[in-house]
Design an enzyme around this catalytic site. Structure first.
Site, short mmCIF file in Angstrom:
data_model
loop_
_atom_site.label_atom_id
_atom_site.label_comp_id
_atom_site.label_asym_id
_atom_site.label_seq_id
_atom_site.Cartn_x
_atom_site.Cartn_y
_atom_site.Cartn_z
N VAL A 95 0.83 -1.21 0.00
CA VAL A 95 0.00 0.00 0.00
C VAL A 95 0.86 1.26 0.00
O VAL A 95 0.62 2.21 -0.76
CB VAL A 95 -0.98 0.00 1.20
CG1 VAL A 95 -1.80 1.27 1.22
CG2 VAL A 95 -1.88 -1.22 1.15
N LYS A 145 -12.27 -5.42 10.71
CA LYS A 145 -13.05 -4.46 9.92
C LYS A 145 -14.47 -4.29 10.46
O LYS A 145 -14.98 -3.17 10.52
CB LYS A 145 -13.07 -4.92 8.46
CG LYS A 145 -11.68 -4.81 7.81
CD LYS A 145 -11.64 -5.52 6.47
CE LYS A 145 -10.28 -5.41 5.81
NZ LYS A 145 -10.18 -6.32 4.64
#
Lengths: 412, 412
Positions: B11, B200
């Site tokens: 990322v 999450k």
């Protein structure tokens, strides 16, 4: 914090209902200030309404009240919404609207007035009702170059098409049911002719591509000419017919923008969006395809998006959200008739077997379609990529044929 | 504006790539400032990397450089990410992260430090990769009371389950293909055991319901025990098996939160989410169901969400976005075993015909399932609503039966 609501119709009354219900509670989650509706502007009378003390017919009462920090505009139409909105912005008040016509026609001007006066002009509710789309597109996808936006942007027409597809109902019969259920107006023109969807794709295009696009410069076709024959042929092609708003950046930098029925493959995320639901599919160069889905209309869904914008204003009263776009560049809008695309074509012909070789001669590879009950005078097929101009020219050389349907195949 | 990127993995390198490519261009749309990566913090060496001059192994260089206004944290893990992040916030720098473990474990603390120092701690990329979900949930849906959140939150497991469903491939074979395609790590535990999805759903629950939820307090089951038999039975029930993260407010105010495989009806918007795609379905009391869909992982999608947060910081440098939640209230988390739900059950039994009346006696109405190739010693069915505790108690009275699968039916 005091707010005023202009227009006590479906959405406006929903806004008042939500704020009355939980004005304190929600904003209290993250901010000390409370929301309270002080004025409701409407020329009509609402005898017996529980908000009786708040009604006014005088806009100046709102304009001159310094305690009003946020004005909600849910009147619809351009006039007098534009005058009231611009006056409120100039008076240093934030304005939140659900009025897509106002944003599509006057968004550029109003955003510029908002900027000059260091206030917000927010319009999350103008596209997709309660579905978050404006803020995600302008903020969350800001690192992307948007390649295309495709959307089912009108619940009424999607409801009608769903009835045609699932229940084999004619357009007229499905429209009648939509009207009986309150999904379509008595005069359904703005929906069924695509004007409502057109305003929305214009707003999304401005956010995604940076230039205002006026609805009058966008080719717009409705669904009134879609026949059950077309629905059946699409089905045999593993597809459904949907009213799609498309805005796509072409390789030459021009913008292909159109609202029209389209043949949508079942593999597309948009094919399974049924009934009054809306969905917007954004293709970004980094993120790929993202889809936003939900109820695109209705009192409380749309009102909840308006109230979210009001909360955002309340939480950040002295901050202006940087949102805006440039003036329209008419040169940027491509002539839709010159963009190569696959098309679905249905013809009535005198002699099927005689016309078939001619069609192959004209179009090269064609994908012939079948439906049960089709007579021998009907022929339907999918072309390779041609411009609409090309297709019409080619068909004009076919003697004894009558073009019944010409529908683009969606690229999403 | 100068930024620093901590962690040059998948990322982080994507963030640098996007900012190098268009740091000026995008931000220039709405703001005068430009983005430029000044430092890349990583303990590893990257010989030949085009960003050679920017690497540092010394965090203090970033901390003490006043020109660095935004720090990107893409290191992963809690340590030293937490120390670096809190130090940066205390030094008055905005921090943007994609690190779901950090947010799930330390989000409450970091948001509070950010608040004290009047800077932002943003984490759009921590859930759903490039799909806008954090900001839509916290801002656009702010006028709603969230009723439930259900999501397919992990692309690796969804890829594996899709292979099992579409290609009749075993878990082990599908995992191998996922690893070969770079969708699964060499050690796939965090994905296949549901830990990643659990972090999450904890973040989404905190945003949606206002209290921090620590992953250790959430029941979490992975997909390693799902057999092709279960996939086949689900299919006969017009359903697919998906790994679903659920957070739902119960009538008594408690929170039902769980990550586990679930039987999802084809009529659910989540059933058609395939391969590495993610989707989050939020049910709000005003807006109804809204769905956010897209690629939930990958270098550039996730990096694009990080860069969007950086742009938001750049555009509003002196503003703090009001985002936050309260401390965990352990009493609020319901014991998942006590929540009535429909379940799918598969048993191996000695005598099918003898056990059937007993099952009906124990469970009342059951929906028997069938699959081709099932022997006479296998029985599978869907129950009415019972708690898991109830179900296990009932089954324990059935002599000569062996529980092979117990999977909840999703309510979305």
């Amino acid at each position: 914090m005091n707010i005023a609501v202009m227009g006590y119709g479906t959405v406006g009354s929903g806004v008042v209902e939500i704020i009355n219900k939980r004005g304190t509670k929600i904003v209290g989650k993250s901010s000390p200030c409370e929301l309270s509706v002080k004025y409701i502007l409407d020329l009509r009378d609402f005898p017996g309404d529980p908000n009786a003390g708040k009604f006014t017919k005088d806009f100046n009462k709102i304009l001159n009240d310094e305690s009003i920090k946020v004005v909600v505009e849910t009147m619809g139409g351009v006039n007098p919404a534009f005058d009231f909105t611009s006056s409120a912005l100039k008076a240093g008040k934030h304005v939140v609207t659900s009025n897509k016509e106002l944003v599509a026609e006057k968004g550029l001007e109003l955003l510029s007035i908002a900027k000059e006066n260091n206030v917000n002009f927010l319009f999350e509710a103008s596209v997709g009702g309660g579905i978050p789309i404006i803020r995600p597109l302008s903020v969350c996808l800001a690192a992307n170059e948007v390649k295309s936006i495709n959307g089912i942007l009108n619940g009424t027409t999607n409801f009608i098409l769903t009835k045609m597809i699932s229940d084999n109902m004619s357009f007229e019969a499905a429209l009648k049911i939509a009207q009986e259920n309150g999904y379509a107006e008595k005069d359904p023109t703005a929906d069924v002719e695509g004007h409502d969807a057109c305003r929305k794709i214009c707003i999304l295009a401005a956010l995604g591509f940076g230039n205002h696009v006026y609805p009058k410069n966008v080719h717009c076709e409705g669904i009134t000419k879609i026949m059950l024959e077309d629905v059946a042929y699409a089905s045999s092609y593993d597809s459904v017919i949907k009213l799609i708003g498309t805005a796509e950046k072409l390789e030459d930098g021009k913008l292909y923008i159109i609202v029209s029925p389209a043949v949508v493959k079942l593999s597309s995320q948009l094919s399974s969006v049924n009934d009054v639901f809306n969905a917007v599919l954004v293709d970004g160069d980094e993120v790929g395809e993202v889809v936003f889905y939900g109820k695109g209309a209705g009192k409380l869904p749309t009102a909840s998006a308006v109230v979210a914008d009001v909360i955002d204003c309340a939480n950040h009263q002295d901050t202006r959200r940087l949102i805006g776009w440039e003036n329209e560049n008419p040169d940027i809008i491509a002539d839709y008739k010159t963009i190569p695309n696959q098309y679905y074509i249905r013809l009535m012909v005198e002699d099927y077997t005689a016309v078939l070789p001619k069609l192959k001669n004209l179009f090269g590879n064609i994908h012939l379609l079948a439906r049960s009950g089709a007579g021998t005078h009907e022929i339907a097929f999918i072309t390779e990529k041609f411009t609409e101009t090309d297709i019409r020219n080619k068909l004009s050389t076919l003697k004894g044929s009558d073009l019944k349907s010409l529908i683009r195949v969606a690229n999403c």
